[in-house]
Design a protein around this motif. Sequence first.
Motif, PDB file in Angstrom:
ATOM      1  N   SER A 144       0.820  -1.145  -0.219  1.00  0.00           N
ATOM      2  CA  SER A 144      -0.131   0.186  -0.071  1.00  0.00           C
ATOM      3  C   SER A 144       0.663   1.240   0.002  1.00  0.00           C
ATOM      4  CB  SER A 144      -1.058  -0.054   1.036  1.00  0.00           C
ATOM      5  OG  SER A 144      -1.726   1.048   1.253  1.00  0.00           O
ATOM      6  N   LEU A 145       2.046   1.255   0.989  1.00  0.00           N
ATOM      7  CA  LEU A 145       2.700   2.452   0.831  1.00  0.00           C
ATOM      8  C   LEU A 145       3.453   2.522  -0.312  1.00  0.00           C
ATOM      9  CD1 LEU A 145       4.430   2.066   4.329  1.00  0.00           C
ATOM     10  CD2 LEU A 145       2.965   3.936   3.536  1.00  0.00           C
ATOM     11  N   GLY A 146       3.852   1.485  -1.106  1.00  0.00           N
ATOM     12  CA  GLY A 146       4.467   1.726  -2.251  1.00  0.00           C
ATOM     13  C   GLY A 146       3.693   2.067  -3.557  1.00  0.00           C
ATOM     14  N   ILE A 147       2.454   1.630  -3.594  1.00  0.00           N
ATOM     15  CA  ILE A 147       1.654   2.156  -4.474  1.00  0.00           C
ATOM     16  C   ILE A 147       1.195   3.650  -4.316  1.00  0.00           C
ATOM     17  CG2 ILE A 147      -0.610   1.714  -5.436  1.00  0.00           C
ATOM     18  CD1 ILE A 147      -0.413  -1.323  -5.033  1.00  0.00           C
ATOM     19  N   GLY A 148       0.936   3.950  -2.970  1.00  0.00           N
ATOM     20  CA  GLY A 148       0.556   5.393  -2.570  1.00  0.00           C
ATOM     21  C   GLY A 148       1.949   6.459  -3.173  1.00  0.00           C
ATOM     22  N   GLY A 149       3.187   5.824  -2.783  1.00  0.00           N
ATOM     23  CA  GLY A 149       4.371   6.508  -2.935  1.00  0.00           C
ATOM     24  C   GLY A 149       4.543   6.838  -4.449  1.00  0.00           C
ATOM     25  N   LEU A 161      -3.640  13.630  -8.748  1.00  0.00           N
ATOM     26  CA  LEU A 161      -3.200  12.194  -8.195  1.00  0.00           C
ATOM     27  C   LEU A 161      -3.126  12.094  -6.898  1.00  0.00           C
ATOM     28  CD1 LEU A 161      -1.127  10.695 -11.240  1.00  0.00           C
ATOM     29  CD2 LEU A 161      -3.343   9.814 -10.141  1.00  0.00           C
ATOM     30  N   LEU A 162      -2.727  13.226  -6.028  1.00  0.00           N
ATOM     31  CA  LEU A 162      -2.516  13.151  -4.705  1.00  0.00           C
ATOM     32  C   LEU A 162      -3.863  12.603  -4.132  1.00  0.00           C
ATOM     33  CD1 LEU A 162      -0.384  16.034  -3.878  1.00  0.00           C
ATOM     34  CD2 LEU A 162       0.297  13.623  -3.612  1.00  0.00           C
ATOM     35  N   PHE A 163      -4.908  13.179  -4.490  1.00  0.00           N
ATOM     36  CA  PHE A 163      -6.365  12.695  -3.823  1.00  0.00           C
ATOM     37  C   PHE A 163      -6.345  10.999  -3.924  1.00  0.00           C
ATOM     38  CE2 PHE A 163      -7.553  16.957  -5.434  1.00  0.00           C
ATOM     39  CZ  PHE A 163      -7.758  17.400  -4.213  1.00  0.00           C
ATOM     40  N   PHE A 164      -5.645  10.307  -4.749  1.00  0.00           N
ATOM     41  CA  PHE A 164      -5.604   8.931  -4.577  1.00  0.00           C
ATOM     42  C   PHE A 164      -4.542   8.280  -4.099  1.00  0.00           C
ATOM     43  CE2 PHE A 164      -7.783  10.113  -8.665  1.00  0.00           C
ATOM     44  CZ  PHE A 164      -8.966   9.428  -8.506  1.00  0.00           C
ATOM     45  N   SER A 165      -3.528   8.936  -3.962  1.00  0.00           N
ATOM     46  CA  SER A 165      -2.123   8.586  -3.251  1.00  0.00           C
ATOM     47  C   SER A 165      -2.396   8.635  -1.788  1.00  0.00           C
ATOM     48  CB  SER A 165      -0.793   9.249  -3.677  1.00  0.00           C
ATOM     49  OG  SER A 165      -0.893  10.754  -3.434  1.00  0.00           O
ATOM     50  N   LEU A 166      -2.837   9.938  -1.356  1.00  0.00           N
ATOM     51  CA  LEU A 166      -2.598  10.007   0.398  1.00  0.00           C
ATOM     52  C   LEU A 166      -3.567   9.207   1.001  1.00  0.00           C
ATOM     53  CD1 LEU A 166      -2.705  14.036   0.449  1.00  0.00           C
ATOM     54  CD2 LEU A 166      -0.691  12.536   0.808  1.00  0.00           C
ATOM     55  N   PRO A 167      -4.743   8.585   0.510  1.00  0.00           N
ATOM     56  CA  PRO A 167      -5.545   7.781   1.269  1.00  0.00           C
ATOM     57  C   PRO A 167      -4.546   6.361   1.181  1.00  0.00           C
ATOM     58  CG  PRO A 167      -6.880   8.819  -0.011  1.00  0.00           C
ATOM     59  CD  PRO A 167      -5.561   9.394  -0.414  1.00  0.00           C
ATOM     60  N   LEU A 168      -4.041   5.915   0.210  1.00  0.00           N
ATOM     61  CA  LEU A 168      -3.250   4.543   0.222  1.00  0.00           C
ATOM     62  C   LEU A 168      -2.162   4.768   1.177  1.00  0.00           C
ATOM     63  CD1 LEU A 168      -3.400   3.952  -3.564  1.00  0.00           C
ATOM     64  CD2 LEU A 168      -4.247   2.471  -1.708  1.00  0.00           C
ATOM     65  N   ILE A 169      -1.305   6.021   1.268  1.00  0.00           N
ATOM     66  CA  ILE A 169      -0.200   6.302   2.040  1.00  0.00           C
ATOM     67  C   ILE A 169      -0.892   6.041   3.581  1.00  0.00           C
ATOM     68  CG2 ILE A 169       1.382   7.769   2.646  1.00  0.00           C
ATOM     69  CD1 ILE A 169       1.621   8.492  -0.132  1.00  0.00           C
ATOM     70  N   ILE A 226      -3.412   4.584   4.814  1.00  0.00           N
ATOM     71  CA  ILE A 226      -3.951   3.425   5.254  1.00  0.00           C
ATOM     72  C   ILE A 226      -2.630   2.766   5.459  1.00  0.00           C
ATOM     73  CG2 ILE A 226      -4.906   1.295   4.387  1.00  0.00           C
ATOM     74  CD1 ILE A 226      -6.982   3.134   3.064  1.00  0.00           C
ATOM     75  N   GLY A 227      -1.609   2.569   4.574  1.00  0.00           N
ATOM     76  CA  GLY A 227      -0.396   1.854   4.734  1.00  0.00           C
ATOM     77  C   GLY A 227       0.383   2.227   6.006  1.00  0.00           C
ATOM     78  N   LEU A 228       0.468   3.766   6.246  1.00  0.00           N
ATOM     79  CA  LEU A 228       1.146   3.819   7.676  1.00  0.00           C
ATOM     80  C   LEU A 228       0.527   3.327   8.902  1.00  0.00           C
ATOM     81  CD1 LEU A 228       2.531   7.245   6.880  1.00  0.00           C
ATOM     82  CD2 LEU A 228       3.743   5.583   7.147  1.00  0.00           C
ATOM     83  N   TRP A 229      -0.906   3.618   8.714  1.00  0.00           N
ATOM     84  CA  TRP A 229      -1.507   3.128   9.915  1.00  0.00           C
ATOM     85  C   TRP A 229      -1.713   1.792  10.089  1.00  0.00           C
ATOM     86  CZ3 TRP A 229      -4.370   5.968  13.463  1.00  0.00           C
ATOM     87  CH2 TRP A 229      -5.160   5.255  14.463  1.00  0.00           C
TER      88      TRP A 229
END
Length: 132
Positions: A87-92, A105-113, A115-118
Motif C-alpha cells: 500500500s505504501l509503495g503504490i501510494g508513493g 493524483l494526490l487525492f488517490f495517493s494520500l489515502p493509500l499512504i 492506510i499503509g502507515l496506519w
Amino acid sequence: MRIQGKMFMWLSVFILAMAIVYGLWSKEPAGTTALFLAFGLAIMIGFYLGFTAKRVDVGAQDNKEADVADDAGELGFFSPHSWQPLSLGIGGAFAFLAVAVGWWLLFFSLPLIMIGLWGWVFEYYRGENRTQ
C-alpha cells in the motif's frame, strides 16, 4: 560502535577538505554546498555514534580479541508477512507520479499512504495491549 564513530569523524574531515578544495577550485556553489552538507551529515553521525558508545556496553566489534560468533544473536523482530509495504509503495508511486502528471493524483495517493502507515504502525497492536 566506537570504531564506527571514529570512521565517520575521519570521513567528515576528508569531506570538509574536499569541500574546501572543490569550492576554491571550481567556484560552483551547488556542488560546494552539497559537500558542506555531506560534511555536516558525516559529523552528526560520527558524534552520535561516539556519544552513544560511551553509554552502552562494549560490543564485540570494539573488542580486538572477539570472534565473529561473539556478535551473533537475535537482531530484532521482523514481520514475516505484511501487506502494508504494498500500500505504501503504490501510494508513493502515485504521489511521485502526481508531480509529473498532475496534482489531482494526490487525492488517490494520500489515502493509500495513510492506510499503509496506519496499518504498519498498528499491525501488531492487538489483543491485551490494546487500549479501550
